[in-house]
Design an enzyme around this catalytic site. Structure first.
Site: not given
Length: 743
Positions: A246, A473, A634, A636-639, A706, A710
């Site tokens: 983080f 991530t 996007i 990978n919508p899962k991660t 993108k 954050e």
């Protein structure tokens, strides 16, 4: 040439997931070698002064204790006579452990006890006696507010507030509706699950192989090389897995210096791990005091925006964040004045923490917008739409893409915002006061220069590598997807390597730029391999691709196929045999397109929150959150969803729980443990919905993606604070919103 193996945009499970849940994944403090010895750091108990005497005799009498390093016997290094700054250092003179007898903050490392076992080192450290000369200290930001100053632009990436536009103070004085309020945010600490540790393996030739908890292996390598006057060939940094960071791993922390120093002096392999308490002795999200003054016409049109912030820094470095700039770009307004200052405290330098600057500045701005809406008698969402900015007025540039309006509409619809009763305390369920609040989020969409290497073997297996990190991530997974799709391979036929300083150059993993930066390099390296394969495939005897143009073929299922006639194909293995190669290797450097400079590149979000407040006891529960995100493509919508979920949970903590309490008399953080530093637990986290709004952006990078790390936390605390006001009618302007403040 296209890839028809559609992997990007698919919810692929983490390729490193099995290793993590089975314990196969090893972290910095889990690598063992024969003869490994252990170091335990001794921390100061005062905030400012000097060491009069260190008595390590009792510790050194214990059998198995090898050495106690202090400022009196540490090795002579050129580093102590000059200020070497790592890649994430703010301007100033960085803290140098064991440099001298001065104490500049509480918890400062002042000795390292090295012993044959971890338990012995820890026990011996408790026997080191220190006498101090205590000096007066100042750790209260409010007390130092009048001494705040404008920092120099020394930190890479820091943008000072733009010059005032219009006449904000005059416009504010004349505005029909005014809000002038101060907002306060507390110190927070990162507290990743994995504490910081460094395992230094000492080679027979004096070379060092170091397993480090870091977000940038090449930054750690550069740091060690410079501090100890070593060549990069003598320093190899590895960090294959990171148990959360983080931002806490952006700068090399002091355990790395301590471990390397001990290994070189004792010519042994050494591990130094920090305790949970010592995790509170370096870096933190800075406390801030912010004034936001908004002036508007009676219909809600913004006529003046004034945002002033004072943040904290240390005595030896100027830590700076982009706190106030967002107020000049989120909403249309021709009269804006922004001001940012820092005040020196006797604490360690603050450190970037998830969405640094934005999570603080946007919180204050969005709470002030909510107050303005209430005073003007407007719906908070309607106020934001009324003042929607189609252009970045700070820089007078268009946005590369901006689907924030869609975030507002889709988020509001999913949340049911239209059913909101506007009056505070007007919604309830029995003894529970129900509040609905919302806020906007914004973060930069950045790309950094990055390199990657792709190696395809004749058996159809692809290895791609870059010296980036994966701090949880999903970097391993998304890079694997990018490579696999580009060459039309199965996920299981691709291996992505990272966390190794010897791999191609990559920036530190932070700022939500990793996918945009490293991903672009991975794509480019694989495209270079693809070009070779196509040339070879056209020359295969009887090739159906002999007369095909690049745009007429697709890479899929380990083959190069004619798009119009998919049954006509050449396998990758056939192509490589034709080329007479057992492997193809290409490396690419991806740099931002200069046309990006013509645009402001941002991610946006709209956050809607529901709270329920017990009317008698004042307890607050966040019962629903809807987060609508415009984050480009996007991959990978899962991660991606996982990133937003985690960020929202942290936002709940920021709003209601997280605060590192300092005793101003001692100048010391008191709740330096996970029992008293409160974070959200399962019982605190209820329904969270994540919506990804379609957004096409060909400017931000070749992938159109993108970053999401954050943006998910920005605006969450404000939405919750606004919901608390709607539920109770009481405005709490100091985070976290705890019982004492609410009652």
């Amino acid at each position: 040439m296209k890839a028809s193996t559609r992997l990007l945009g698919q919810p692929v499970s983490r390729v490193d997931g099995r290793a993590k849940v089975t314990g196969e994944a090893r972290y910095a403090a889990e690598f063992h070698v024969p003869g490994l010895i252990y170091g335990q750091v001794v921390s100061s108990t005062i905030a400012r002064g000097r060491i009069k005497k260190i008595d390590a005799s009792e510790a050194l009498q214990l059998q198995g204790v090898l050495q106690v390093f202090t400022h009196e016997n540490r090795p002579r290094l050129a580093w102590f006579d000059r200020s070497y700054r790592d890649d994430d250092s703010p301007s100033g003179s960085p803290f140098r452990p064991l440099a001298d007898d001065k104490i500049v903050y509480s918890g400062q490392p002042i000795a390292l006890v090295v012993a044959e076992t971890f338990e012995l080192a820890r026990h011996a450290a408790s026997l080191v006696r220190i006498e101090y000369e205590v000096h007066s200290h100042e750790t209260d930001l409010r007390a130092r507010r009048d001494k705040a100053y404008v920092p120099a632009q020394g930190k890479d990436g820091f943008e000072p507030p733009p010059k005032p536009r219009g006449h904000a103070d005059k416009a504010f004085a004349k505005a029909a509706v005014q809000i002038d309020a101060e907002y306060e945010s507390a110190v927070e600490h990162h507290n990743p699950m994995e504490p910081h540790a460094s395992t230094v393996i000492y080679g027979d030739d004096g070379s060092l192989t170091i397993y480090d908890k870091t977000q940038g292996v090449q930054n750690s390598q550069k740091y060690v090389s410079n501090v100890f006057n070593l060549s990069k060939d003598e320093v190899h940094i590895l960090s294959p897995f990171v148990g959360g960071a983080f931002g806490s791993g952006l700068r090399p922390q002091y355990q790395l210096f301590m471990a390397v120093m001990a290994a070189r002096e004792l010519k042994r392999s050494v591990r130094v791990s920090l305790t949970r308490q010592q995790m509170f002795t370096f870096g933190h999200r800075p406390a801030t005091l912010q004034r936001v003054a908004l002036g508007a016409a009676q219909d809600g049109t913004l006529e003046a925006v004034i945002h002033e912030a004072v943040g904290e820094t240390s005595r030896f470095e100027d830590y700076i964040e982009v706190v106030v700039n967002w107020a000049g770009m989120l909403y249309q307004c021709d009269n804006v004045r922004l001001d940012y200052k820092v005040a020196q405290l006797d604490c360690y330098t603050p450190l970037d923490m998830r969405a640094p600057g934005a999570v603080l500045g946007v919180y204050a701005l969005e709470c002030a917008m909510d107050e303005l809406a209430h005073r003007a008698g407007l719906d908070p969402l309607a106020l934001r739409l009324k003042n929607y900015a189609e252009r970045d007025q700070n820089k007078d540039k268009p946005f590369s893409s901006k689907e924030l309006r869609a975030c507002y509409h889709q988020g509001a619809e999913r949340f049911g915002w239209a059913r909101r009763s506007p009056a505070p305390r007007s919604m309830r369920e029995g003894k529970q006061l129900v509040g609905w609040g919302m806020a906007t989020g914004i973060w930069d969409a950045m790309q950094q220069p990055s390199s990657a290497k792709a190696v395809l073997s004749i058996d159809g297996k692809l290895t791609v590598s870059s010296a980036t990190s994966d701090i949880g991530t999903g970097t391993y997974t998304v890079m694997t997807q990018i490579a696999a799709e580009t060459l039309g391979l199965r996920i299981q036929d691709v291996t992505f390597k990272l966390g190794d300083s010897s791999l191609p150059m990559a920036p530190m993993e932070g700022g939500s730029w990793t996918v945009a930066s490293v991903g672009s390099a991975v794509k480019e390296a694989c495209e270079k391999v693809r070009e070779h394969l196509f040339k070879f495939a056209r020359k295969v005897e009887g090739s159906p691709l002999a007369k095909a143009r690049p745009e007429e073929v697709v890479f899929t299922e380990g083959c190069i196929r004619l798009a119009a006639e998919p049954d006509k194909a050449v396998t990758l293995t056939q192509a490589m045999r034709q080329g007479g190669v057992l492997s193809l290797e290409e490396e690419a450097l991806a740099v931002p397109d200069p046309k990006q400079l013509q645009y402001t590149r941002s991610t946006h979000s709209a956050v809607f929150a529901e709270v329920k407040v017990d009317e008698d006891f004042g307890t607050v529960r966040v019962t629903r959150v809807v987060s609508a995100i415009a984050g480009g493509r996007i991959l990978n919508p899962k991660t991606a969803r996982s990133q937003i979920l985690g960020a929202v949970v942290w936002g709940i903590g920021m709003a209601l729980e997280e605060e590192t309490a300092i005793d101003q008399t001692l100048g010391r953080f008191m709740n330096h443990n996970l029992a008293e530093y409160h974070v959200p637990v399962h019982a605190d986290v209820r329904g969270i919905e994540v919506l990804f709004v379609d957004e096409d952006d060909s400017i931000v990078n070749p992938l159109g993606a993108k970053g999401l790390g954050e943006i998910g936390i920005v605006g969450v605390a404000a939405a919750i604070a606004n919901a608390v006001f709607h539920a109770t009618g009481k405005r709490v302007r100091s985070l976290p919103i705890t019982l004492d403040k609410l009652l």
